[in-house]
Design a protein around this motif. Structure first.
Motif, short mmCIF file in Angstrom:
data_model
loop_
_atom_site.label_atom_id
_atom_site.label_comp_id
_atom_site.label_asym_id
_atom_site.label_seq_id
_atom_site.Cartn_x
_atom_site.Cartn_y
_atom_site.Cartn_z
N ALA A 189 0.83 -1.21 0.00
CA ALA A 189 0.00 0.00 0.00
C ALA A 189 0.87 1.25 0.00
O ALA A 189 0.55 2.24 -0.67
N ILE A 190 1.98 1.22 0.73
CA ILE A 190 2.88 2.37 0.76
C ILE A 190 3.51 2.57 -0.61
O ILE A 190 3.62 3.69 -1.10
N ARG A 191 3.91 1.46 -1.24
CA ARG A 191 4.48 1.55 -2.60
C ARG A 191 3.47 2.14 -3.58
O ARG A 191 3.83 2.96 -4.43
N ALA A 192 2.22 1.71 -3.48
CA ALA A 192 1.17 2.23 -4.37
C ALA A 192 0.99 3.73 -4.16
O ALA A 192 0.86 4.49 -5.12
N SER A 193 0.99 4.16 -2.91
CA SER A 193 0.87 5.59 -2.61
C SER A 193 2.06 6.36 -3.15
O SER A 193 1.91 7.45 -3.73
N ALA A 194 3.25 5.81 -2.99
CA ALA A 194 4.46 6.47 -3.49
C ALA A 194 4.41 6.59 -5.01
O ALA A 194 4.79 7.62 -5.57
N SER A 195 3.92 5.56 -5.67
CA SER A 195 3.79 5.61 -7.13
C SER A 195 2.80 6.68 -7.56
O SER A 195 3.02 7.39 -8.54
N ALA A 196 1.70 6.80 -6.81
CA ALA A 196 0.71 7.83 -7.13
C ALA A 196 1.30 9.22 -6.95
O ALA A 196 1.07 10.12 -7.78
N VAL A 197 2.07 9.42 -5.89
CA VAL A 197 2.71 10.71 -5.66
C VAL A 197 3.73 10.99 -6.77
O VAL A 197 3.82 12.11 -7.27
N ASP A 198 4.47 9.96 -7.17
CA ASP A 198 5.44 10.12 -8.24
C ASP A 198 4.75 10.51 -9.55
O ASP A 198 5.22 11.39 -10.27
N ALA A 199 3.62 9.89 -9.84
CA ALA A 199 2.86 10.26 -11.04
C ALA A 199 2.38 11.71 -10.93
O ALA A 199 2.39 12.45 -11.92
N GLY A 200 1.98 12.11 -9.73
CA GLY A 200 1.58 13.50 -9.51
C GLY A 200 2.73 14.46 -9.74
O GLY A 200 2.54 15.55 -10.29
N ALA A 201 3.93 14.06 -9.34
CA ALA A 201 5.11 14.90 -9.55
C ALA A 201 5.35 15.12 -11.04
O ALA A 201 5.68 16.23 -11.47
N LEU A 202 5.15 14.07 -11.82
CA LEU A 202 5.33 14.22 -13.27
C LEU A 202 4.29 15.17 -13.85
O LEU A 202 4.59 15.97 -14.74
N GLY A 203 3.07 15.10 -13.31
CA GLY A 203 2.01 16.02 -13.75
C GLY A 203 2.34 17.46 -13.43
O GLY A 203 2.12 18.36 -14.24
N VAL A 204 2.89 17.69 -12.24
CA VAL A 204 3.27 19.05 -11.85
C VAL A 204 4.41 19.55 -12.73
O VAL A 204 4.42 20.70 -13.17
N THR A 205 5.36 18.69 -13.02
CA THR A 205 6.48 19.08 -13.89
C THR A 205 5.97 19.44 -15.28
O THR A 205 6.41 20.43 -15.87
N SER A 206 5.05 18.67 -15.79
CA SER A 206 4.47 18.96 -17.10
C SER A 206 3.70 20.29 -17.07
O SER A 206 3.83 21.11 -17.99
N ALA A 207 2.92 20.51 -16.02
CA ALA A 207 2.18 21.76 -15.89
C ALA A 207 3.14 22.95 -15.78
O ALA A 207 2.88 24.02 -16.34
N GLN A 208 4.26 22.74 -15.07
CA GLN A 208 5.24 23.81 -14.94
C GLN A 208 5.81 24.16 -16.31
O GLN A 208 5.97 25.34 -16.64
N ALA A 209 6.13 23.16 -17.11
CA ALA A 209 6.69 23.41 -18.45
C ALA A 209 5.68 24.18 -19.31
O ALA A 209 6.05 25.12 -20.02
N GLU A 210 4.42 23.78 -19.24
CA GLU A 210 3.38 24.50 -20.00
C GLU A 210 3.25 25.93 -19.52
O GLU A 210 3.13 26.87 -20.32
N PHE A 211 3.28 26.11 -18.20
CA PHE A 211 3.18 27.45 -17.63
C PHE A 211 4.36 28.31 -18.08
O PHE A 211 4.21 29.45 -18.51
N ARG A 212 5.58 27.74 -17.99
CA ARG A 212 6.78 28.49 -18.36
C ARG A 212 6.71 28.89 -19.84
O ARG A 212 7.05 30.00 -20.21
N GLY A 213 6.23 28.00 -20.70
CA GLY A 213 6.07 28.33 -22.11
C GLY A 213 5.10 29.47 -22.32
O GLY A 213 5.35 30.39 -23.11
N GLY A 214 3.98 29.46 -21.59
CA GLY A 214 3.00 30.55 -21.69
C GLY A 214 3.57 31.85 -21.20
O GLY A 214 3.32 32.92 -21.77
N VAL A 215 4.35 31.81 -20.13
CA VAL A 215 4.97 33.02 -19.58
C VAL A 215 5.94 33.62 -20.59
O VAL A 215 5.95 34.84 -20.82
N GLU A 216 6.74 32.76 -21.20
CA GLU A 216 7.70 33.27 -22.19
C GLU A 216 7.00 33.92 -23.38
O GLU A 216 7.43 34.96 -23.87
N ARG A 217 5.89 33.32 -23.80
CA ARG A 217 5.13 33.93 -24.89
C ARG A 217 4.55 35.28 -24.45
O ARG A 217 4.57 36.26 -25.20
N ALA A 218 4.05 35.33 -23.21
CA ALA A 218 3.46 36.58 -22.72
C ALA A 218 4.51 37.66 -22.54
O ALA A 218 4.27 38.83 -22.83
#
Length: 190
Positions: free
Chosen positions: A46-75
């Motif tokens: 169960a702890i491993r499953a939770s850690a995997s879910a958090v890790d997947a969330g980290a990838l989502g945040v990193t992707s959102a950050q890249a999209e945000f940074r791209g929008g900021v540079e355009r702005a």
């Protein structure tokens, strides 16, 4: 005699191996060795499953950050005000901090699961050895023998099981200290 189930399969197996010792302990008033196992029960899966879910969330945040940074540079190249750039840098930093915190949490969770798994497995093996060594005395007590020698051997085995569990539980305090930073928010939003 029913087998007591634990979250960790090694502890369920150990409880089964300790069943006769437990019964003998009950007859002579010694500590219950199976009850002691409860203090180590855990679910690394169960702890491993939770850690995997958090890790997947980290990838989502990193992707959102890249999209945000791209929008900021355009702005920013479109002639936006300087305050927008400052605000955007702050938000970008918060994304980065959140992603780092999530990745660190996931890594800690995976390591914690592995350490708890190893702890449960090794403790189970150790207490099973103690029960096996006391097996002749356990059988004697279960057949009605109350001689000082067999009663002492069963009592000693039960006390040894409790000490093994206590020692293993006390080793968890170092892991608990590593979890302390996770009680505070990873990022303070502006």
């Amino acid at each position: 005699m029913s087998v007591e189930l634990f979250e960790h399969p090694a502890l369920t197996s150990a409880a089964s191996s300790l069943a006769s010792l437990r019964e003998a302990a009950g007859r002579i008033g010694a500590p219950d060795p199976v009850a002691a196992l409860r203090h180590l029960d855990c679910s690394p899966a169960a702890i491993r499953a939770s850690a995997s879910a958090v890790d997947a969330g980290a990838l989502g945040v990193t992707s959102a950050q890249a999209e945000f940074r791209g929008g900021v540079e355009r702005a920013e190249t479109g002639g936006s005000a300087e305050t927008f750039g400052t605000w955007a840098d702050t938000v970008d930093g918060q994304y980065a901090a959140a992603a780092r915190a999530a990745a660190a949490t996931a890594a800690l969770g995976a390591r914690l699961a592995a350490e708890l798994d190893e702890l449960a497995v090794s403790a189970s093996a150790e207490v099973c050895e103690l029960a096996a060594a006391a097996s002749p005395s356990t059988a004697a007590v279960l057949s009605g023998d109350r001689s000082a020698e067999v009663v002492s051997a069963v009592s000693t085995a039960c006390a040894s099981v409790v000490r093994v569990i206590q020692r293993r539980v006390s080793s968890l305090s170092a892991l608990a200290a590593e979890l302390e930073p996770l009680t505070a928010p990873a990022v303070e939003l502006s």
